[in-house]
Design an enzyme around this catalytic site. Structure first.
Site, PDB file in Angstrom:
ATOM      1  N   CYS A  48     -35.939  41.449 -25.359  1.00 40.19           N
ATOM      2  CA  CYS A  48     -34.923  42.348 -25.895  1.00 40.19           C
ATOM      3  C   CYS A  48     -35.541  43.702 -26.239  1.00 40.19           C
ATOM      4  CB  CYS A  48     -34.249  41.665 -27.087  1.00 40.19           C
ATOM      5  SG  CYS A  48     -32.627  42.318 -27.500  1.00 40.19           S
ATOM      6  N   HIS A  49     -35.495  44.106 -27.508  1.00 48.92           N
ATOM      7  CA  HIS A  49     -36.062  45.379 -27.957  1.00 48.92           C
ATOM      8  C   HIS A  49     -37.550  45.266 -28.295  1.00 48.92           C
ATOM      9  CE1 HIS A  49     -31.769  46.182 -28.475  1.00 48.92           C
ATOM     10  NE2 HIS A  49     -32.059  47.466 -28.547  1.00 48.92           N
TER      11      HIS A  49
END
Length: 180
Positions: free
Chosen positions: A112-113
């Site tokens: 994800c991030h």
């Protein structure tokens, strides 16, 4: 699982606001495969997760970041969420901890991030990666070749886009750690 990770120690580096399932699912899978999966954090004794749109559960920190070293672990996992990697990339000790795994050629997995911390550690030049789509420009600007795939393995750097990719992400992580 076919692979066994007995005797392997894996760090899960998080600050408050990590996407909870991106910590709990890899941790569960690693432990089921026999690894010791430990939460490393600059947050103190406890760190708090994020569940989609609200605060999640609190988790005990196994190893304070101040006393953690990449040489003590076989691999690193960087869960996402927005707040977590944003805090970690501003923490010099966290960035150096991440860089240490690359210096020692150990598997690193970011979802994800989580790639934001990799960008800050300056370890993405020429590496093929994926992430949550909104940070692709940041990763490209850090020198990465960004692709939209469920899981990408670039010589031990494992990346995935979001929680839907967790089964492929954890399977690839376990495969890489088992391979040494």
């Amino acid at each position: 699982m076919a692979e066994t990770l007995t005797g392997k120690r894996v760090a899960l580096l998080v600050a408050d606001g990590f996407e909870q399932v991106e910590l709990t699912e890899p941790k569960r899978a690693l432990e089921q495969a026999g690894a010791t999966a430990q939460i490393v954090s600059p947050a103190g004794d406890r760190v708090k997760g994020w569940q989609h749109t609200d605060w999640g559960d609190a988790f005990d920190v196994d190893v304070p970041l101040d006393s953690a070293s990449a040489s003590d672990f076989h691999a690193l996992v960087l869960p996402g969420g927005v707040m977590n990697p944003d805090a970690l990339r501003q923490n010099e000790k966290a960035v150096n901890f991440v860089r240490g795994f690359f210096d020692q050629n150990k598997p690193v997995a970011a979802i994800c991030h989580g790639g934001w911390t990799l960008a800050e550690a300056d370890v993405l030049q020429g590496r093929r990666v994926t992430s949550y789509p909104s940070i692709q420009t940041d990763l490209k600007n850090a020198g990465a070749v960004w692709v939209d795939e469920e899981v990408v393995d670039d010589n031990g750097l494992i990346t995935s886009r979001n929680p839907n990719d967790l089964p492929a992400f954890t399977a690839k992580l376990i495969e890489k750690i088992a391979a040494g």
